[in-house]
Design an enzyme around this catalytic site. Structure first.
Site, PDB file in Angstrom:
ATOM      1  N   GLU A 293      36.823  38.938  47.592  1.00  0.00           N
ATOM      2  CA  GLU A 293      35.928  39.901  47.246  1.00  0.00           C
ATOM      3  C   GLU A 293      36.722  41.431  47.594  1.00  0.00           C
ATOM      4  O   GLU A 293      37.616  41.324  48.580  1.00  0.00           O
ATOM      5  CB  GLU A 293      34.795  40.042  48.099  1.00  0.00           C
ATOM      6  CG  GLU A 293      33.887  41.279  48.037  1.00  0.00           C
ATOM      7  CD  GLU A 293      32.655  41.455  48.960  1.00  0.00           C
ATOM      8  OE1 GLU A 293      31.463  42.269  48.896  1.00  0.00           O
ATOM      9  OE2 GLU A 293      32.822  40.533  49.906  1.00  0.00           O
ATOM     10  N   LYS A 355      28.185  42.388  40.969  1.00  0.00           N
ATOM     11  CA  LYS A 355      27.296  41.850  42.197  1.00  0.00           C
ATOM     12  C   LYS A 355      25.792  42.373  42.036  1.00  0.00           C
ATOM     13  O   LYS A 355      25.687  43.614  41.883  1.00  0.00           O
ATOM     14  CB  LYS A 355      27.992  42.324  43.523  1.00  0.00           C
ATOM     15  CG  LYS A 355      27.163  41.553  44.781  1.00  0.00           C
ATOM     16  CD  LYS A 355      27.846  41.927  45.918  1.00  0.00           C
ATOM     17  CE  LYS A 355      27.081  41.280  47.266  1.00  0.00           C
ATOM     18  NZ  LYS A 355      27.566  41.707  48.442  1.00  0.00           N
ATOM     19  N   CYS A 408      30.137  37.480  48.039  1.00  0.00           N
ATOM     20  CA  CYS A 408      29.761  37.827  49.478  1.00  0.00           C
ATOM     21  C   CYS A 408      28.463  36.889  49.691  1.00  0.00           C
ATOM     22  O   CYS A 408      28.321  35.791  49.606  1.00  0.00           O
ATOM     23  CB  CYS A 408      29.519  39.195  49.967  1.00  0.00           C
ATOM     24  SG  CYS A 408      29.377  39.382  51.431  1.00  0.00           S
TER      25      CYS A 408
END
Length: 536
Positions: A293, A355, A408
């Protein structure tokens, strides 16, 4: 033993609250990295005994449930404080700016999450009975609380009770049938069952034998299913596909400096091209290279030099999957996304994902007008300020199975791991756990990634800046990994995906059906024992 049981049930005041708190804190040992799941066979019976004594001296309606809610809150507060203390490490990355917030965050989050357990214990007490049936009440109440914790206010299903089964590969396999919420439901019954051995004489006989038999059957079924499932795990890896994961262990405080941006790219390229042994050829040997990430701490689409460097480094046929922020729009209305890009060997972006499930306070500021007024604006400006993407997406490339991307902590949400309409063949989970140093957090994060692999029957390729990077097979087993805080690479073949598991196909229906059965059983037990539950 009888004196101890009576002392727990009849405890009052601060002793009662501290007993609940300590039992909850000890329960956190069931989670990674300690993985001492058997402690729950001690702490959950304590919770049952405390709820046995959670009787209001006077009052009707909601007032009758207040003692149970207080017990639940203190038990939950101990559990979450002991299990989530490591979150404070994120505030020490830039201590001169955020250090003052650490004590408040470390205490406030567990205190808020404990409200769910307070509500769960109040619900349990609402259908409580004076015999074995109260285990169903506890299971229904706490499972409802855990499900709500995972969904309300964007959700935070970290360290669910059912996650304790992930301590061992064999006990985790039932997640392929009922998921982690189903394991939570069954676990509450199983872990609380020892209390039946120390019940008061007048409580025995009210389904005690049947409940103990049920708990034993659940344990045996779990172990049997796990052994059979793992015994049949003979799928070979996918021929012709190989993975390299780069883990640079770049210090979080240096990563975003102007000079650190180019160094980050050079570090990743060097790792990706490195030789790890006499028989390896560096990046030439791999069809997919995965970086974590925000591996690139700059806007990749606005950096032709970086794209050229990547194109020069990637051999023909290699695909790079990397995290990087993305910006769109003009100066007056620019939006930012926490994204993952897929780049081919020409440095061309062939796919991307934004995301969708952002971290509150880390990537966006909830209630910005209110919280900015009390000084939290700088937190979101420094750490994030992202816009959420549309949700799960499957990326495809000719000659390789399509893959889904989870950035994440998106990996911790059981019901949002993949695009159900376009099921991938594997999951790429990129993360930057560097915010949390070498604390318990990265271990717990990895454990939840393993649980998603089991639930979905899909391998997970996990790239983490500081670790733990790993290749996980669809049974949740770690095939290769690199330890926390280490710099290097993880190399391995891509495991073959399994057919959709029962949970992947019918997960919500199975869970809801089981939950209703347990709740009905608790209500029926309450009805049979009406008039005895609030007397001693």
């Amino acid at each position: 033993m009888r004196a101890i049981v009576n002392a727990v049930i009849l405890s009052w005041g601060w002793r009662r609250l501290m007993l609940a708190f300590v039992a909850g804190a000890v329960s956190a040992l069931a989670q990674a990295p300690m993985n001492l799941a058997p402690v729950l066979f001690l702490t959950f019976p304590v919770l049952v005994l405390l709820l046995d004594g959670a009787v209001a001296p006077a009052g009707r309606g909601v007032a009758r449930l207040r003692p149970a809610a207080v017990v639940g809150w203190w038990f939950g507060f101990g559990y979450f404080l002991a299990g989530l203390w490591w979150i404070g490490a994120a505030f020490l990355v830039e201590p001169e700016i955020f250090g003052w917030m650490m004590p408040f965050a470390v205490v406030a989050l567990p205190a808020g999450l404990a409200i769910f357990w307070a509500a769960g214990c109040a619900l349990a007490r609402l259908v409580w009975s004076d015999g074995a049936g109260r285990l169903f009440a506890l299971a229904a109440g706490l499972t409802a609380a855990e499900w709500l914790r995972g969904h309300l206010f964007t959700g935070f299903p970290w360290n669910l009770i059912g996650q304790a089964f992930g301590a061992f590969d064999v006990t985790a396999q039932a997640a392929a049938l009922i998921g982690v919420y189903g394991l939570t439901l069954a676990g509450c019954v199983v872990f609380a069952a020892p209390v039946l051995f120390i019940d008061r004489p007048e409580q025995r006989g009210r389904g005690r034998t049947a409940m103990l038999a049920l708990a034993g059957l659940l344990v045996a079924a779990n172990l049997g299913f796990g052994l059979v499932r793992l015994g049949g795990a003979t799928e070979p890896p996918i021929d012709g596909l190989s993975i390299r994961i780069a883990q640079p262990a770049i210090d979080q405080s240096q990563k975003w400096s102007p000079e650190g941006r180019r160094e980050a790219l050079e570090t990743y390229l060097a790792l990706s091209e490195s030789h790890t042994g006499p028989d390896t050829l560096g990046i030439m040997s791999f069809t997919h290279v995965v970086w974590p990430e925000t591996a690139l701490p700059f806007f990749l689409t606005e950096s032709p030099e970086a794209l050229a460097m990547i194109a020069e480094a990637l051999p023909p046929g290699t695909l790079l999957v990397t995290g990087a922020p993305r910006g769109e729009g003009g100066p007056g209305g620019r939006r930012y996304f926490n994204s993952v890009y897929a780049l081919d060997d020409q440095g061309t972006i062939v796919g991307s994902y934004d995301k969708a499930h952002l971290v509150p306070f880390g990537e966006y500021l909830p209630f910005p007008e209110l919280l900015s007024a009390i000084g939290l604006r700088q937190l979101t400006e420094a750490i994030g300020g992202f816009t959420p993407g549309p949700g799960p997406r499957t990326l495809s490339r000719p000659g390789a199975p399509p893959f889904g991307v989870l950035i994440c902590y998106e990996i911790i949400f059981p019901d949002a791991a993949v695009d159900r309409a376009n099921r991938p063949g594997w999951i790429v989970n990129v993360t930057n756990d560097g915010w949390f140093g070498t604390t318990f957090g990265p271990y717990q994060h990895l454990a939840q990634a393993r649980m998603r692999a089991i639930e979905e029957g899909l391998p997970v390729v996990r790239a983490a800046n500081t670790g733990i990077s790993a290749i996980i097979d669809p049974y949740g087993r770690i095939l290769s990994s690199l330890g926390l805080g280490e710099a290097g690479v993880v190399d391995g073949a891509l495991p073959t995906a399994l057919p959709p598991t029962p949970y992947a196909r019918f997960g919500r229906l199975l869970f809801v059906g089981l939950f209703i059965m347990v709740l009905v059983a608790a209500v029926a037990a309450r009805a049979r024992g009406r008039g005895t539950v609030d007397t001693f």
